[in-house]
Design an enzyme around this catalytic site. Structure first.
Site, mmCIF file in Angstrom:
data_model
loop_
_atom_site.group_PDB
_atom_site.id
_atom_site.type_symbol
_atom_site.label_atom_id
_atom_site.label_comp_id
_atom_site.label_asym_id
_atom_site.label_seq_id
_atom_site.Cartn_x
_atom_site.Cartn_y
_atom_site.Cartn_z
ATOM 1 N N HIS B 117 0.881 -1.172 0.000
ATOM 2 C CA HIS B 117 0.000 0.000 0.000
ATOM 3 C C HIS B 117 0.920 1.224 0.000
ATOM 4 O O HIS B 117 2.013 1.173 0.556
ATOM 5 C CB HIS B 117 -0.862 -0.045 1.257
ATOM 6 N N ASP B 196 3.282 -4.049 8.007
ATOM 7 C CA ASP B 196 2.028 -3.327 7.790
ATOM 8 C C ASP B 196 0.892 -4.327 8.005
ATOM 9 O O ASP B 196 0.656 -5.189 7.165
ATOM 10 C CB ASP B 196 2.007 -2.764 6.364
ATOM 11 N N GLN B 199 -4.365 -4.729 6.904
ATOM 12 C CA GLN B 199 -5.370 -5.657 6.375
ATOM 13 C C GLN B 199 -5.397 -6.965 7.161
ATOM 14 O O GLN B 199 -6.163 -7.875 6.829
ATOM 15 C CB GLN B 199 -5.110 -5.949 4.892
ATOM 16 N N LYS B 222 -10.284 -0.125 10.255
ATOM 17 C CA LYS B 222 -10.437 -1.304 9.399
ATOM 18 C C LYS B 222 -10.853 -2.530 10.216
ATOM 19 O O LYS B 222 -11.054 -3.609 9.666
ATOM 20 C CB LYS B 222 -9.143 -1.591 8.646
ATOM 21 N N CYS B 372 -4.602 2.459 -3.811
ATOM 22 C CA CYS B 372 -3.372 2.979 -3.198
ATOM 23 C C CYS B 372 -2.219 1.989 -3.353
ATOM 24 O O CYS B 372 -1.384 1.837 -2.458
ATOM 25 C CB CYS B 372 -3.566 3.307 -1.717
#
Lengths: 120, 415
Positions: B117, B196, B199, B222, B372
């Protein structure tokens, strides 16, 4: 309102002026980052008049149809006239109302056209 | 598979939009009533600042915020002091790139992957440029995974930072985080590993001790939480050596006017971790709401959520493949078990943006574009994809409506 009117679908499937003009100095490119649409426009100018124009690109029906309609619209007109075109004119060509996000798709062609002309 | 049914009742948005088919949970998850109540409850009953006040209301607000920090630490297997509140994954990554700048020397390299991302790409791209370091991007295999052999060709003794996602926001690929970290540290024991987890959080189990990553970031919104709160986890031993990010109120113990008093090297004494990294008044309501989101997930059970998402992803993959055959290109791992709860695809003859528009008019919310992740779309050599993503409230009926809507879109475009 259904935005996929016949005129938009027609220009999307059969884009007018879909070509590059080789070694054309007036070349503009732009990209819409939200959807990845890309456009390139070549403008051939003689005595202040757009005597030929071509666009190439990939993208959604709105961005490609708007580019096709816009190139037809400005061909044979003066660059001064073309530079004065605004968002309302592009919407008028499409004949629909668009959400702010889709407006960016429609206006990509206008941005690209002006970039190309300003290379003059 | 544990049956998660009727979850839509927990989400007030469906009372306002009963016809909504929401397939954009990877952009932001919808909010359960308990989270909304926690946010409004803070403003109604507490409405005070944290960390400073000595009166009961302010002390209660501080206790709620620090209670959320403890919950967050348990949620990812960290110590409480290792959890820093930010405003989102993006800020977490920018914070890291700022405080780690001195660790990157000229001619070092920073390694990321082609599936980043932008929020885990641009901070490192800029840092590499500013420090005169090289940015290396690990390319992906045909199935959207990262081959360990290719990783070995990119990470080396000059690699100061290796940043990668736990789950790809476009391909859905679930990376073997622990294995990547282990291999990176074998190749360079001094490397800093940054995950990261935007998600992953709320979808797959996170255990920072098992993963052994040095840093990890994710966003509250999220995973059913409010917008405006993010998490940065850092290993205590490293955090303690890092300078502050922003300076100001709330992160300092004492401040002296210039010049510093005799014998003092520094005019100001900063707080210990984690507060050293939290200047200014945080988004208190969002943090308290985020605590309610962790409780919401705990109430269902992380493994039940994961099983539900695998089930709905499998159903979506099956229906998309059987309905559109050779006309659909689905990106990422083949099996639902190997994916997060999302599917990105292109449908021949209908640009993703047009598909999203047609579906949007039917109250079916999907995402279209680059998500993104421009470098990934360059690598796949496509301008855009359509993405559907799932959560606990997604039902098979939602996928059925998607399929019907996609058929209608193809009719509009005469396919």
């Amino acid at each position: 309102m259904e935005i996929y009117q016949d005129i938009i679908l027609d220009h999307y499937r059969n884009p007018r002026n879909f070509k590059a003009i080789p070694s054309c100095p007036c070349h503009g490119e732009a990209k819409n980052p939200t959807c990845g649409d890309r456009l390139a426009i070549d403008v051939s100018v003689k005595d202040g008049v757009i005597d030929d124009i071509g666009f190439q690109g990939v993208g959604c029906a709105i961005s490609q149809a708007a580019a096709s309609l816009l190139t037809e619209h400005v061909k044979g007109k003066s660059v001064t006239w073309a530079l004065a075109l605004g968002p309302k004119d592009v919407l008028g060509l499409l004949g629909v109302t668009l959400s702010p996000t889709r407006m960016k798709c429609a206006l990509l062609s206008l941005e690209t056209l002006k970039k190309a002309i300003k290379k003059r | 598979m544990k049956n998660i049914q009727g979850m839509k009742n927990d989400f007030p948005i469906f009372r306002h939009h009963p016809d909504l088919t929401y397939l954009d949970s990877a952009a932001t998850a919808l909010k359960p009533e308990t989270v909304i109540d926690a946010v409004s409850g803070y403003y109604e009953t507490l409405s005070t600042n944290v960390g400073r006040g000595l009166y009961p209301l302010a002390e209660e607000t501080t206790a709620r915020m620090e209670g959320t920090r403890e919950k967050t630490a348990r949620f990812i297997g960290a110590d409480t002091e290792e959890v820093i509140f930010t405003h989102g994954t993006t800020e977490s990554m920018n914070l890291l790139a700022s405080v780690l700048a001195d660790r990157v020397k000229r001619d070092d390299n920073i390694v990321v992957t082609a599936m980043e991302h932008h929020s885990n790409f641009l901070p490192w791209e800029r840092l590499a440029r500013e420090r005169g370091a090289e940015l290396r991007v690990i390319p992906l295999s045909a199935d959207g995974s990262i081959d360990m052999e290719i990783l070995r060709n990119h990470v080396g003794s000059e690699t100061s930072i290796f940043a990668f996602p736990a789950v790809s926001n476009v391909l859905g690929t679930i990376n073997p985080v622990a294995a990547f970290v282990r291999e990176a540290k074998r190749l360079n024991p001094g490397i800093l590993t940054i995950v990261d987890a935007a998600q992953a959080a709320g979808h797959v189990a996170i255990d920072v001790r098992e993963w052994d990553c040095d840093f990890l970031a994710f966003s509250g919104h999220k995973m059913f939480g409010p917008t405006g709160v993010g998490i940065l986890y850092g290993k205590r031993g490293i955090l303690e050596t890092l300078p502050p990010y922003q300076v100001g109120g709330g992160m300092v113990l004492d401040v002296y006017p210039n010049p510093p008093a005799a014998g003092r090297a520094c005019a100001s004494i900063y707080k210990d971790i984690p507060h050293r990294f939290e200047a200014g008044t945080p988004d208190i309501a969002a943090i308290i709401g985020f605590g309610a989101a962790i409780d919401f997930i705990g109430g269902i059970g992380g493994s039940a959520i994961r099983e539900h998402e695998i089930g709905i992803t499998r159903y979506a993959l099956d229906r998309l493949r059987s309905s559109f055959g050779a006309d659909i290109t689905i990106y990422g791992p083949e099996k639902a078990e190997d994916r997060g709860g999302l599917v990105s695809f292109t449908l021949s003859g209908v640009h993703p943006h047009d598909l999203a528009q047609v579906l949007g008019e039917k109250n079916i919310a999907i995402r279209a574009g680059e998500h993104c992740a421009a470098p990934l779309h360059r690598a796949l050599d496509i301008p855009a994809t359509a993405r559907v993503s799932f959560s606990v409230y997604t039902e098979e009926g939602d996928v059925d409506r998607l399929i019907d809507g996609m058929r209608d879109a193809r009719k509009i475009f005469n396919i």
